[in-house]
Design a protein around this motif. Structure first.
Motif, mmCIF file in Angstrom:
data_model
loop_
_atom_site.group_PDB
_atom_site.id
_atom_site.type_symbol
_atom_site.label_atom_id
_atom_site.label_comp_id
_atom_site.label_asym_id
_atom_site.label_seq_id
_atom_site.Cartn_x
_atom_site.Cartn_y
_atom_site.Cartn_z
ATOM 1 N N ILE A 7 0.842 -1.194 0.000
ATOM 2 C CA ILE A 7 0.000 0.000 0.000
ATOM 3 C C ILE A 7 0.878 1.245 0.000
ATOM 4 O O ILE A 7 1.884 1.310 0.711
ATOM 5 N N LEU A 8 0.501 2.231 -0.796
ATOM 6 C CA LEU A 8 1.208 3.510 -0.861
ATOM 7 C C LEU A 8 0.255 4.637 -0.452
ATOM 8 O O LEU A 8 -0.864 4.721 -0.965
ATOM 9 N N ILE A 9 0.720 5.504 0.499
ATOM 10 C CA ILE A 9 -0.061 6.682 0.901
ATOM 11 C C ILE A 9 0.652 7.922 0.365
ATOM 12 O O ILE A 9 1.843 8.131 0.626
ATOM 13 N N VAL A 10 -0.082 8.756 -0.377
ATOM 14 C CA VAL A 10 0.487 9.976 -0.967
ATOM 15 C C VAL A 10 -0.278 11.183 -0.411
ATOM 16 O O VAL A 10 -1.472 11.358 -0.701
ATOM 17 N N ASP A 11 0.409 11.996 0.425
ATOM 18 C CA ASP A 11 -0.235 13.157 1.055
ATOM 19 C C ASP A 11 0.856 14.147 1.453
ATOM 20 O O ASP A 11 1.958 13.734 1.824
ATOM 21 N N ASP A 12 0.565 15.460 1.399
ATOM 22 C CA ASP A 12 1.560 16.451 1.801
ATOM 23 C C ASP A 12 1.508 16.761 3.291
ATOM 24 O O ASP A 12 2.316 17.545 3.797
ATOM 25 N N ASP A 13 0.562 16.155 3.999
ATOM 26 C CA ASP A 13 0.434 16.354 5.445
ATOM 27 C C ASP A 13 1.190 15.233 6.155
ATOM 28 O O ASP A 13 0.765 14.074 6.113
ATOM 29 N N GLN A 14 2.289 15.580 6.824
ATOM 30 C CA GLN A 14 3.116 14.561 7.461
ATOM 31 C C GLN A 14 2.359 13.828 8.557
ATOM 32 O O GLN A 14 2.574 12.625 8.778
ATOM 33 N N ASP A 15 1.460 14.518 9.252
ATOM 34 C CA ASP A 15 0.673 13.872 10.310
ATOM 35 C C ASP A 15 -0.218 12.776 9.731
ATOM 36 O O ASP A 15 -0.370 11.700 10.330
ATOM 37 N N ILE A 16 -0.808 13.052 8.560
ATOM 38 C CA ILE A 16 -1.655 12.054 7.903
ATOM 39 C C ILE A 16 -0.815 10.843 7.493
ATOM 40 O O ILE A 16 -1.224 9.689 7.670
ATOM 41 N N LEU A 17 0.377 11.097 6.960
ATOM 42 C CA LEU A 17 1.247 9.991 6.530
ATOM 43 C C LEU A 17 1.629 9.104 7.705
ATOM 44 O O LEU A 17 1.573 7.869 7.615
ATOM 45 N N VAL A 18 2.000 9.742 8.834
ATOM 46 C CA VAL A 18 2.415 8.965 10.007
ATOM 47 C C VAL A 18 1.237 8.185 10.576
ATOM 48 O O VAL A 18 1.346 6.988 10.883
ATOM 49 N N ALA A 19 0.085 8.870 10.725
ATOM 50 C CA ALA A 19 -1.093 8.209 11.285
ATOM 51 C C ALA A 19 -1.549 7.053 10.388
ATOM 52 O O ALA A 19 -1.901 5.969 10.868
ATOM 53 N N GLY A 20 -1.544 7.283 9.066
ATOM 54 C CA GLY A 20 -1.966 6.248 8.137
ATOM 55 C C GLY A 20 -1.047 5.041 8.165
ATOM 56 O O GLY A 20 -1.506 3.888 8.161
ATOM 57 N N LYS A 21 0.259 5.299 8.223
ATOM 58 C CA LYS A 21 1.206 4.182 8.244
ATOM 59 C C LYS A 21 1.088 3.383 9.532
ATOM 60 O O LYS A 21 1.115 2.139 9.516
ATOM 61 N N LEU A 22 0.941 4.067 10.684
ATOM 62 C CA LEU A 22 0.794 3.371 11.963
ATOM 63 C C LEU A 22 -0.460 2.496 11.981
ATOM 64 O O LEU A 22 -0.454 1.392 12.530
ATOM 65 N N LEU A 23 -1.531 3.006 11.363
ATOM 66 C CA LEU A 23 -2.783 2.239 11.322
ATOM 67 C C LEU A 23 -2.666 1.020 10.417
ATOM 68 O O LEU A 23 -3.006 -0.114 10.809
ATOM 69 N N LEU A 24 -2.150 1.232 9.221
ATOM 70 C CA LEU A 24 -2.193 0.167 8.202
ATOM 71 C C LEU A 24 -1.114 -0.890 8.370
ATOM 72 O O LEU A 24 -1.317 -2.046 7.988
ATOM 73 N N LYS A 25 0.054 -0.514 8.951
ATOM 74 C CA LYS A 25 1.121 -1.508 9.044
ATOM 75 C C LYS A 25 0.801 -2.614 10.044
ATOM 76 O O LYS A 25 1.464 -3.647 10.060
ATOM 77 N N ARG A 26 -0.225 -2.377 10.896
ATOM 78 C CA ARG A 26 -0.667 -3.446 11.807
ATOM 79 C C ARG A 26 -1.467 -4.512 11.069
ATOM 80 O O ARG A 26 -1.663 -5.615 11.575
ATOM 81 N N HIS A 27 -1.926 -4.189 9.845
ATOM 82 C CA HIS A 27 -2.815 -5.093 9.119
ATOM 83 C C HIS A 27 -2.236 -5.590 7.795
ATOM 84 O O HIS A 27 -2.642 -6.648 7.300
ATOM 85 N N TYR A 28 -1.274 -4.838 7.240
ATOM 86 C CA TYR A 28 -0.770 -5.189 5.908
ATOM 87 C C TYR A 28 0.757 -5.259 5.902
ATOM 88 O O TYR A 28 1.430 -4.570 6.673
ATOM 89 N N SER A 29 1.288 -6.087 5.010
ATOM 90 C CA SER A 29 2.709 -6.427 5.033
ATOM 91 C C SER A 29 3.634 -5.269 4.647
ATOM 92 O O SER A 29 4.751 -5.176 5.142
ATOM 93 N N GLN A 30 3.182 -4.360 3.770
ATOM 94 C CA GLN A 30 4.052 -3.269 3.333
ATOM 95 C C GLN A 30 3.241 -1.989 3.173
ATOM 96 O O GLN A 30 2.240 -1.957 2.449
ATOM 97 N N VAL A 31 3.671 -0.930 3.860
ATOM 98 C CA VAL A 31 3.018 0.380 3.752
ATOM 99 C C VAL A 31 4.103 1.417 3.506
ATOM 100 O O VAL A 31 4.982 1.642 4.355
ATOM 101 N N ASP A 32 4.083 2.058 2.333
ATOM 102 C CA ASP A 32 5.035 3.108 1.992
ATOM 103 C C ASP A 32 4.326 4.452 1.993
ATOM 104 O O ASP A 32 3.099 4.526 1.776
ATOM 105 N N ILE A 33 5.083 5.526 2.238
ATOM 106 C CA ILE A 33 4.498 6.865 2.255
ATOM 107 C C ILE A 33 5.278 7.783 1.325
ATOM 108 O O ILE A 33 6.467 7.567 1.054
ATOM 109 N N CYS A 34 4.579 8.842 0.860
ATOM 110 C CA CYS A 34 5.187 9.795 -0.075
ATOM 111 C C CYS A 34 4.517 11.160 0.134
ATOM 112 O O CYS A 34 3.285 11.255 0.089
ATOM 113 N N ASN A 35 5.336 12.211 0.372
ATOM 114 C CA ASN A 35 4.756 13.543 0.591
ATOM 115 C C ASN A 35 4.878 14.453 -0.626
ATOM 116 O O ASN A 35 4.475 15.603 -0.603
ATOM 117 N N ARG A 36 5.464 13.925 -1.704
ATOM 118 C CA ARG A 36 5.595 14.701 -2.934
ATOM 119 C C ARG A 36 5.078 13.875 -4.109
ATOM 120 O O ARG A 36 5.701 12.874 -4.508
#
Length: 472
Positions: A7-36
């Protein structure tokens, strides 16, 4: 336990990226984030993500959603099968509808609820899995179609009898008309069926062959119509029947003349309604299949209402093609034989082989009760056994060459022989007894191979081998 998903999360809000990764990595094998979002082309080139969460707006004061739509289009250009869920703090039904129209799978509004996010992602991943399975099945089916097309053999022969057959094939093939092919065993009925398929509008779809003579009565419905799990003892899972498996393509029903009357009635109902109900199911399933049937049963026997339903015959033989036996197109025998000489010469790594004149003479005047199939096996055996560059009549060991050969005997010609009459009185030679028994079974069952093989306790292939062995 984490599910295998990238799963890839693309957002310019760092808080959203951190919160999303913390939520999803408990359920899925790979969670990447991108702010640009400008990094998306590189990320997509390096990894094939199962799902992408994409913000609709990037930069202070942006609320139109245009950036999100732009990057959605770029993602779908690079990865057309991508599953994309759009995220925005400025949600609205109009934006959601437009997002779906432009290719997004779903829509999430900020601030989100964790349960809602997880449910949306789970549903989207199931959709992705279904799409991938469908894509794999299509690829596998196309590979099978291409393989069967590439390996397809063609009927060889320019005799007047075969020219008439070719003309019928060329006329019938482009249509969706049902075809009934008549002819003795070994005349090439399945090859004609494949030729009809390959020259039809269904050529890129599946061609499926079913030998009705080899299906027991108890399994007839399961084989053709399919069954549901638990429908009967041993039905441990759902099974697709041959009719639905051939959906969109062509179904070849070989040995249709051997089908008992009560099963003929069931087949007629399905063909008439163009719907099939799997065993154990309550729901009918429509199908789109072209039916080509074949039988070695004599046409007069098919017209006997006590043996074959006339309404089924009427439905099957919109176009009727009768294949001549090999003995009625002798001018084709030399070309067919040389064709198989070339094939088996390569298969058994022999130097290029030819047919001697006396071999052509012997092959041409042989009765060939097994037709092209018997000729093919005779050639294969001769190619295996010979040490010569030219196959002679002796290499084929034909025992009952037609005595009507009028050419005078010479050292270059095979001498026709007449087989001795059967003698059952006190005979102890196993070879002779086997030949007599097989001959009797064939005559008793009017040369119906399936029935004769069953009576002898043999498979059809085993019976064919013994027929060739004894020249029957």
């Amino acid at each position: 336990m984490k599910q295998p998903a990238k799963i890839l999360i693309v957002d310019d809000d760092q808080d959203i990226l951190v919160a999303g990764k913390l939520l999803l990595k408990r359920h899925y094998s790979q969670v990447d984030i991108c702010n640009r979002p400008e990094q998306l082309p590189t990320l997509l080139a390096d990894c094939e993500f199962d799902l992408i969460l994409l913000d609709m707006n990037f930069g202070p004061g942006e609320s139109s959603g245009e950036q999100g739509f732009y990057w959605l289009s770029q993602i779908l250009k690079l990865r057309p099968d991508s599953i994309v869920i759009l995220i925005t703090a400025h949600g609205g039904i109009d934006i959601a509808v437009e997002a779906i129209k432009q290719g997004a799978t779903d829509f999430i509004a900020k601030p989100w609820h964790n349960e809602k996010v997880l449910a949306t992602i789970s549903t989207a991943l199931e959709l992705h899995k279904s799409r991938q399975e469908t894509k794999s099945l299509r690829a596998a089916n196309q590979a099978l179609v291409q393989a069967s097309t590439a390996s397809a053999q063609h009927i060889i022969g320019n005799s007047s009898a075969m020219q008439q057959v070719h003309e019928l094939v060329n006329r019938a093939a482009p249509t969706d008309a049902n075809v009934l092919i008549l002819g003795e065993n070994g005349t090439g009925k399945e090859l004609i069926a494949k030729e009809l398929h390959l020259k039809s509008a269904r050529a890129q779809q599946v061609f499926l062959s079913v030998d009705l003579g080899a299906i027991t009565e108890t399994l007839f419905e399961s084989e053709l119509f399919g069954h549901k799990k638990g429908a009967f003892t041993g039905a441990q899972q759902d099974r697709v029947g041959k009719i639905k498996a051939a959906d969109g393509g062509t179904l070849f029903l070989d040995e249709i003349g051997n089908l008992p009357l009560h099963l003929q009635a069931k087949l007629l109902t399905v063909l008439a309604q163009r719907k099939v109900t799997p065993v154990g199911a309550n729901q009918e399933e429509a199908f789109d299949v072209r039916i080509i049937a074949a039988t070695n049963v004599d046409k007069h026997a098919l017209l006997d209402e006590e043996k074959f339903r006339q309404d089924l015959l009427f439905r099957l033989n919109t176009v009727e093609i009768t294949l001549p036996p090999l003995r009625e197109r002798k001018e084709d025998i030399a070309a067919i034989a040389q064709h198989y000489v070339d094939i088996y010469g390569k298969k058994y790594q022999k130097s290029p082989l030819t047919l001697a004149d006396n071999a052509v003479e012997a092959l041409t005047h042989y009765h060939w009760p097994g037709n092209v199939r018997a000729l093919r096996h005779a050639v294969e055996r001769a190619v295996i056994m010979t040490d010569n560059q030219a196959l002679s009549a002796d290499d084929f060991q034909l025992k009952n060459t037609d005595v009507s050969v009028s050419a005078p005997a010479s050292s270059s010609q095979v001498q026709p022989t007449i087989t001795a009459p059967e003698n059952d009185s006190g005979e102890l030679n196993l070879e002779i007894i086997e030949k007599q028994t097989i001959s009797r079974a064939l005559k008793q069952h009017k040369y119906n191979i399936s029935h004769a093989a069953k009576a002898l306790g043999l498979t059809r292939a085993a019976l064919y081998r013994r027929m060739e062995k004894h020249g029957l």
